[in-house]
Enzyme design. Structure first.
Site, mmCIF file in Angstrom:
data_model
loop_
_atom_site.group_PDB
_atom_site.id
_atom_site.type_symbol
_atom_site.label_atom_id
_atom_site.label_comp_id
_atom_site.label_asym_id
_atom_site.label_seq_id
_atom_site.Cartn_x
_atom_site.Cartn_y
_atom_site.Cartn_z
ATOM 1 N N GLU A 15 -78.009 -9.485 -69.968
ATOM 2 C CA GLU A 15 -78.827 -10.641 -69.617
ATOM 3 C C GLU A 15 -78.345 -11.925 -70.294
ATOM 4 O O GLU A 15 -78.399 -12.992 -69.707
ATOM 5 C CB GLU A 15 -80.285 -10.361 -70.012
ATOM 6 C CG GLU A 15 -81.178 -11.546 -69.760
ATOM 7 C CD GLU A 15 -82.454 -11.191 -69.028
ATOM 8 O OE1 GLU A 15 -82.663 -10.008 -68.699
ATOM 9 O OE2 GLU A 15 -83.236 -12.123 -68.772
ATOM 10 N N ASP A 16 -77.863 -11.802 -71.523
ATOM 11 C CA ASP A 16 -77.591 -13.010 -72.317
ATOM 12 C C ASP A 16 -76.119 -13.312 -72.556
ATOM 13 O O ASP A 16 -75.790 -14.306 -73.190
ATOM 14 C CB ASP A 16 -78.272 -12.897 -73.694
ATOM 15 C CG ASP A 16 -79.787 -12.890 -73.585
ATOM 16 O OD1 ASP A 16 -80.283 -13.320 -72.530
ATOM 17 O OD2 ASP A 16 -80.444 -12.461 -74.541
#
Ligand code: MN
Length: 496
Positions: free
Chosen positions: A81-82
């Site tokens: 996600e990051d």
């Protein structure tokens, strides 16, 4: 968190080694190195390097002696996600099982509280994740617990929302899964942000009630232990545990704030080898101290709905002080503390607990009922959650997920209420189809809109599968009825 308290990978490996000597520690270290490299340069709101967060969550699970595979996935949980690293990269490096857990977490996304619609959407996502692999929830709880511990770094408004969501959604789910330890953490960490005044009050109340009592409890525990040993009950573990703050607060609300009515502020826990020992221990205690009427509870022969098993009794102990005892076997204790997580928990001998049969669909249905009942007016949504999902596409390539059996009408309402109301036909994969056609995974759906259409047909309510569509159709039909009625009234009533 001070930097000297910062969790380390060496400390994590030590913990895992202690409860699971056969664990693949190299794999744990490799996932850590991989995550640390991916998050390199990122900092949290607190100013700490980002990797501290997944590492702290992993430590929390290691303290619960959880399966190292889950710990590996926890270390990686924010990577897709990051960072620029993808799930495919994770699968290539660490295999399908770990990748699948990380995928589950990523699908849940960073949940944000944005009004009731989102709330429901978040719940749905969680139920889907749970149904696919409940281990994802174990990671999610560890993730959330660390976020709550570091909530100070966020602005007050945000703190409140995260804490409220934890209290209203996460904790009840943890409870339903029988994960008492995580439920308690989620509640107590959230409590101070959601109800700060009550938190201070209850905290002071508990401290006051317990101050200077340590010696007394030690005396009671020693006495009980001696009697149990005398009667030949082996490997007894006895200890006092004080009631958690939020749970005390809830009980106070139920008992009109009368602290005198709360008997389990401190309960004494007795853990014995067998079920027979449980009942024997109960008899010994009752021989020693007089039990309170109506306070003997046999949750062994009749477990609580979430699976909790123990014997409870409240006695007048020495000096007339009222004390609750909780008696259980080692296995019941692990189940009570860790719930479904107990199946991935290693016991003292380094062996995994036997996997009990988990009736998933039934349990999920129960959990949903518990939580959704709180949100009145949303009764019908339960149906949506239980269905298997399919994924279809708009002509622009956007993915829409719908319950199995959904039709083009569901799709139309999912896009927009007006698209639903004005829906006149549908193309599936470029072919004209009737509106009651069941959509299949991967279908490309194009809705034909007729701007002059007055609204949905009567029979649409029978061909849709989603709550949203049904709700819109009903309200639209009601509206149409009203208009028709007004028109008719106008036509028959004499004009003034
Ligand atoms: Mn996270």
């Amino acid at each position: 968190m001070e930097s000297e308290d910062r969790p380390t990978i060496a400390g994590l490996l030590d913990k895992i080694r202690a409860y699971h000597p056969g664990a693949d520690l190299d794999l744990v270290r490799l996932t850590y190195d991989f995550a640390a490299e991916a998050h390199k340069g990122q900092v949290r709101k607190s100013g700490e390097p980002y990797i501290v967060h997944p590492l702290a969550a992993a430590h929390y699970l290691a303290d619960l002696k959880i399966d190292p595979v889950i710990i590996c996935a926890t270390l990686l949980h924010d990577v897709p996600e990051d960072t620029a690293v993808t799930l495919a990269d994770i699968e290539k490096n660490f295999g399908a099982e770990i990748a699948s857990l990380v995928r589950g977490i990523t699908k849940l996304g960073k949940l944000k509280y944005r009004g009731v619609e989102r709330y429901i959407e978040n719940l749905r996502k969680m139920f889907v994740a749970m149904a696919e692999d409940v281990r994802v929830m174990i990671i999610k709880f560890a993730d959330r617990i660390h976020n709550l511990k570091t909530l100070e770094a966020l602005p007050p408004q945000k703190r409140y929302r995260v804490a409220l969501e934890s209290l209203e959604i996460y904790a009840p789910i943890a409870n339903r899964l029988g994960m008492d330890e995580m439920k308690g953490e989620l509640e107590d960490l959230s409590f101070q942000y959601v109800y700060p005044k009550d938190y201070q009050r209850v905290k002071a109340l508990r401290a006051e009630k317990l101050s200077g009592k340590e010696e007394y409890f030690r005396h009671i525990i020693d006495k009980a232990r001696r009697e149990l040993e005398k009667s030949g009950i082996k490997s007894v573990q006895i200890y006092g545990r004080s009631k958690r703050l939020y749970s005390l607060y809830q009980k106070l609300l139920r008992k009109d704030n009368e602290i005198a009515k709360i008997y389990d502020m401190v309960a004494i826990r007795i853990i014995v080898p067998t079920i027979a020992d449980c009942y024997a221990a109960l008899g010994i205690l009752h021989n020693l101290w007089k039990p309170l009427k109506g306070r003997i509870k046999d949750y062994i022969s009749q477990a609580k709905p979430n699976g909790y098993q123990s014997l409870h009794t409240t006695v007048f102990s020495d000096d007339g002080e009222i004390i609750e005892f909780q008696i259980r076997t080692v296995e019941m204790h692990e189940e009570a503390e860790y719930g479904v997580a107990a199946h991935w928990h290693y016991d003292e001998r380094g062996a995994r607990l036997p996997k009990k049969e988990i009736k998933w669909v039934q349990e999920l249905a129960e959990i949903q009922k518990d939580i959704l009942n709180k949100l009145s007016d949303l009764e019908e949504m339960k149906v949506d959650f239980l269905q298997t999902r399919i994924f279809v596409f708009t002509p622009q390539g956007d993915v829409i997920d719908l319950p199995e059996g959904a039709t083009p009408v569901d799709f139309a309402y999912h896009i927009h209420t007006e698209v639903g109301n004005k829906c006149a036909g549908a193309l599936i994969n470029d072919k004209l189809v009737s509106l009651d056609t069941e959509l299949k995974n991967g279908d490309v759906v194009d809705i034909i809109v007729d701007k002059n259409r007055r609204g949905p047909s009567q029979d649409w309510a029978n061909i849709v599968r989603t709550h949203t569509a049904r709700m819109h159709i009903k309200s639209q039909l009601k509206q149409q009825e009203k208009t028709a009625l007004t028109r008719w009234l106008k036509s028959v009533l004499p004009r003034k």
